[in-house]
Motif scaffolding. Structure first.
Motif, PDB file in Angstrom:
ATOM      1  N   UNK A  39     -19.569 -38.067-101.609  1.00 52.42           N
ATOM      2  CA  UNK A  39     -18.154 -37.681-101.584  1.00 52.42           C
ATOM      3  C   UNK A  39     -17.243 -38.897-101.598  1.00 52.42           C
ATOM      4  N   UNK A  40     -16.116 -38.742-102.293  1.00 53.86           N
ATOM      5  CA  UNK A  40     -15.129 -39.814-102.356  1.00 53.86           C
ATOM      6  C   UNK A  40     -15.219 -40.676-103.587  1.00 53.86           C
ATOM      7  N   UNK A  41     -16.309 -40.570-104.347  1.00 54.22           N
ATOM      8  CA  UNK A  41     -16.433 -41.369-105.557  1.00 54.22           C
ATOM      9  C   UNK A  41     -15.407 -40.902-106.587  1.00 54.22           C
ATOM     10  N   UNK A  42     -14.633 -41.823-107.119  1.00 51.11           N
ATOM     11  CA  UNK A  42     -13.619 -41.489-108.112  1.00 51.11           C
ATOM     12  C   UNK A  42     -13.474 -42.653-109.081  1.00 51.11           C
ATOM     13  N   UNK A  43     -13.286 -42.329-110.351  1.00 48.84           N
ATOM     14  CA  UNK A  43     -13.149 -43.357-111.376  1.00 48.84           C
ATOM     15  C   UNK A  43     -11.693 -43.717-111.626  1.00 48.84           C
ATOM     16  N   UNK A  44     -10.771 -43.060-110.916  1.00 54.68           N
ATOM     17  CA  UNK A  44      -9.358 -43.294-111.158  1.00 54.68           C
ATOM     18  C   UNK A  44      -8.727 -44.106-110.033  1.00 54.68           C
ATOM     19  N   UNK A  45      -7.599 -44.735-110.342  1.00 57.69           N
ATOM     20  CA  UNK A  45      -6.802 -45.454-109.355  1.00 57.69           C
ATOM     21  C   UNK A  45      -5.361 -44.960-109.493  1.00 57.69           C
ATOM     22  N   UNK A  46      -4.806 -44.337-108.438  1.00 55.08           N
ATOM     23  CA  UNK A  46      -5.448 -44.046-107.154  1.00 55.08           C
ATOM     24  C   UNK A  46      -6.537 -42.993-107.296  1.00 55.08           C
ATOM     25  N   UNK A  47      -7.396 -42.852-106.289  1.00 56.98           N
ATOM     26  CA  UNK A  47      -8.506 -41.900-106.383  1.00 56.98           C
ATOM     27  C   UNK A  47      -8.022 -40.468-106.566  1.00 56.98           C
ATOM     28  N   UNK A  48      -8.786 -39.696-107.319  1.00 58.76           N
ATOM     29  CA  UNK A  48      -8.486 -38.286-107.509  1.00 58.76           C
ATOM     30  C   UNK A  48      -8.706 -37.537-106.193  1.00 58.76           C
ATOM     31  N   UNK A  49      -7.730 -36.742-105.751  1.00 55.99           N
ATOM     32  CA  UNK A  49      -7.930 -35.964-104.519  1.00 55.99           C
ATOM     33  C   UNK A  49      -9.128 -35.015-104.669  1.00 55.99           C
TER      34      UNK A  49
END
Length: 327
Positions: free
Chosen positions: A118-128
């Motif tokens: 959980x919490x892995x995101x490829x975007x900045x800021x992270x995708x909710x």
């Protein structure tokens, strides 16, 4: 709850028992993971299953269900009886799981959460990301989810809703959550709800990840809960379940069952003054469908299941099941 640290020996066991590498639960990742192997089945949910030893799991057959080894209960009667059990064991829940798993439930939960990443995101800021942890009253899984998202991925945009039908279990979780850092407490909410009929506050297609750990075997209608999970998940969202299961080795199974039925209820009586609740919990494990049967139930609910569909832990004492809502 403060998370249990993994010892080197625990990590070696995880490495031996894991069937695949940990993976993120983001829709794009799971689309790649699942769609190459299996398509969802749209047949009606199975209402009665048979275990490997020939005994029937009898889940909601002819409008009735079971409570442990006792058959012929209505769903509402089972719900009331299960509520009584967990009102009784709420304060000693961790001790109960330690007895039933020799403490391994802590290692399994760590591995379960790591596999979901959980919490892995490829975007900045992270995708909710919105996680719904069902039957998660004491917070064991939810707290691990938030810790992983914040410390591993530095992602404060993960929100976890802890849902449980039992207010006593939720009260334990609320009390324990006060030990969390303020940044994690702010990303946590509690909901008293029945998993077989979730309230309107959980909107359709609003959840990224639905988790349930050591709870689904106590539901009065498992196919209904699976249907609700499918309804509230976003397309590409993931259903993940950690549950006691069927031991594969006949010798290990014989030893495990002897311990379960002879020792656990007695220890429950001596340690917690409650033999009946512990007897039910042992029986509920025995009546839960096998790994392959439960995989079929997940498919019948409409999920896409990849590869084997489950990962055995400690020889099948427990298993992790995953399914993806079709895109």
């Amino acid at each position: 709850m403060i998370m249990a640290a993994r010892t080197p020996s625990a990590l070696r066991v995880i490495a031996r028992t894991s069937l695949r590498k940990p993976n993120c639960f983001s829709p794009s990742r799971h689309a790649r993971l699942f769609t190459t192997t299996t398509t969802p089945r749209n047949s009606q949910p199975s209402t009665s299953t048979a275990s490997n030893d020939g005994s029937s799991s009898k889940i909601n057959r002819n409008g009735t269900t079971h409570f442990g080894f006792q058959d012929g209960f209505s769903e509402s009667e089972k719900t009331e009886r299960v509520a009584d059990v967990f009102h009784s064991v709420a304060e000693s829940y961790d001790r109960m799981n330690d007895l039933m798993s020799f403490g391994w439930h802590r290692v399994w939960k760590d591995h379960f959460v790591s596999s979901l990443n959980p919490g892995l995101s490829s975007t900045v800021p992270p995708t909710p990301q919105h996680i719904l942890d069902i039957a998660g009253g004491t917070g064991d899984i939810a707290f691990r989810m938030l810790h992983h998202a914040h410390t591993v991925h530095n992602n404060p945009s993960v929100h976890v809703t802890i849902s449980d039908i039992n207010p006593s279990m939720l009260a334990v979780g609320k009390s324990r959550s006060l030990q969390l850092p303020a940044t994690q407490q702010s990303r946590l909410s509690f909901l008293e709800a029945d998993a077989t009929s979730l309230p309107p506050t959980i909107a359709p297609s609003s959840i990224d990840l639905y988790t349930v750990a050591f709870g689904i075997r106590n539901f009065s209608n498992i196919p209904a809960a699976l249907s609700e999970a499918l309804r509230v998940l976003k397309p590409g969202g993931v259903f993940a379940c950690l549950e006691f299961s069927k031991v594969r080795s006949p010798l290990f199974d014989a030893v495990y069952k002897r311990w379960s039925f002879a020792a656990i209820p007695l220890i429950g009586q001596l340690v917690a003054g409650d033999r009946d609740s512990y007897q039910y919990l042992v029986e509920s494990i025995e009546r839960f469908p096998s790994q392959d049967e439960f995989r079929r139930m997940i498919e019948d609910a409409g999920f896409v299941v990849g590869s084997d569909g489950y990962e055995n832990l400690t020889g099948g004492v427990a298993a992790i099941h995953k399914g993806m809502k079709p895109l």
